[in-house]
Write an enzyme that holds these catalytic residues in place. Structure first.
Site, PDB file in Angstrom:
ATOM      1  CG  HIS A 190      42.202  42.123   3.678  1.00 21.85           C
ATOM      2  ND1 HIS A 190      42.047  40.944   2.988  1.00 21.85           N
ATOM      3  CD2 HIS A 190      42.698  41.787   4.894  1.00 21.85           C
ATOM      4  CE1 HIS A 190      42.423  39.938   3.756  1.00 21.85           C
ATOM      5  NE2 HIS A 190      42.826  40.427   4.919  1.00 21.85           N
TER       6      HIS A 190
ATOM      7  CG  HIS B  28      47.673  40.668   5.514  1.00 20.36           C
ATOM      8  ND1 HIS B  28      48.011  39.909   6.618  1.00 20.36           N
ATOM      9  CD2 HIS B  28      46.390  40.330   5.214  1.00 20.36           C
ATOM     10  CE1 HIS B  28      46.984  39.140   6.953  1.00 20.36           C
ATOM     11  NE2 HIS B  28      45.983  39.388   6.135  1.00 20.36           N
TER      12      HIS B  28
END
Length: 138
Positions: free
Chosen positions: A103, A101
């Site tokens: 940010h 992932h």
């Protein structure tokens, strides 16, 4: 592949509700539940990849374009002065969920300092050794 035991797989595929900013066939972008700043978001691939080293190249090629699009929207919509892209790989690097992932952290004028370090010093000999050690494994 989607892993049944992965919370980010469940969030990315809509099994667990989240405040979504964007969604397409490959990604779901959600607001972070523990934000570093107002508007902090996560880009989650819908398929499971443990980290950047496992990320499919075609999916990886789309991540930066999506991050740029979201960052631009945050600057316009939230009035932030800039944004950081943060992507952690491995526990030593701060990765707490083993699902790739990225940010997107909006940064505001006068906001707290984050994602910063004090520059170190490297000798020419150490620099040369590092180059040899890394390039030998590429």
């Amino acid at each position: 592949m989607v892993r049944e035991d992965c919370i980010f797989c469940k969030i990315a595929n809509g099994e667990i509700p989240a405040a979504a900013l964007y969604e397409d066939d490959d990604f779901r972008v959600i607001l972070d539940a523990g934000p570093a700043s107002r508007g902090h978001a996560l880009i989650l691939p819908k398929q499971h990849y443990q980290d950047l080293c496992e990320l499919d190249e075609a999916v990886g090629a789309k991540v930066l374009g999506l991050a740029a699009r979201l960052g631009k929207a945050m600057k316009s919509g939230l009035g932030c002065a800039g944004f950081n892209l943060v992507q952690n790989n491995g526990e030593a690097a701060g990765q707490t969920v083993k699902h790739f992932h990225m940010h997107i952290i909006p940064r505001y004028e006068g906001g707290p300092e984050m994602v910063a370090w004090n520059p170190g010093v490297v000798s020419p000999e150490d620099r040369e050794q590092i180059v040899e050690e890394v390039t030998a494994h590429m």
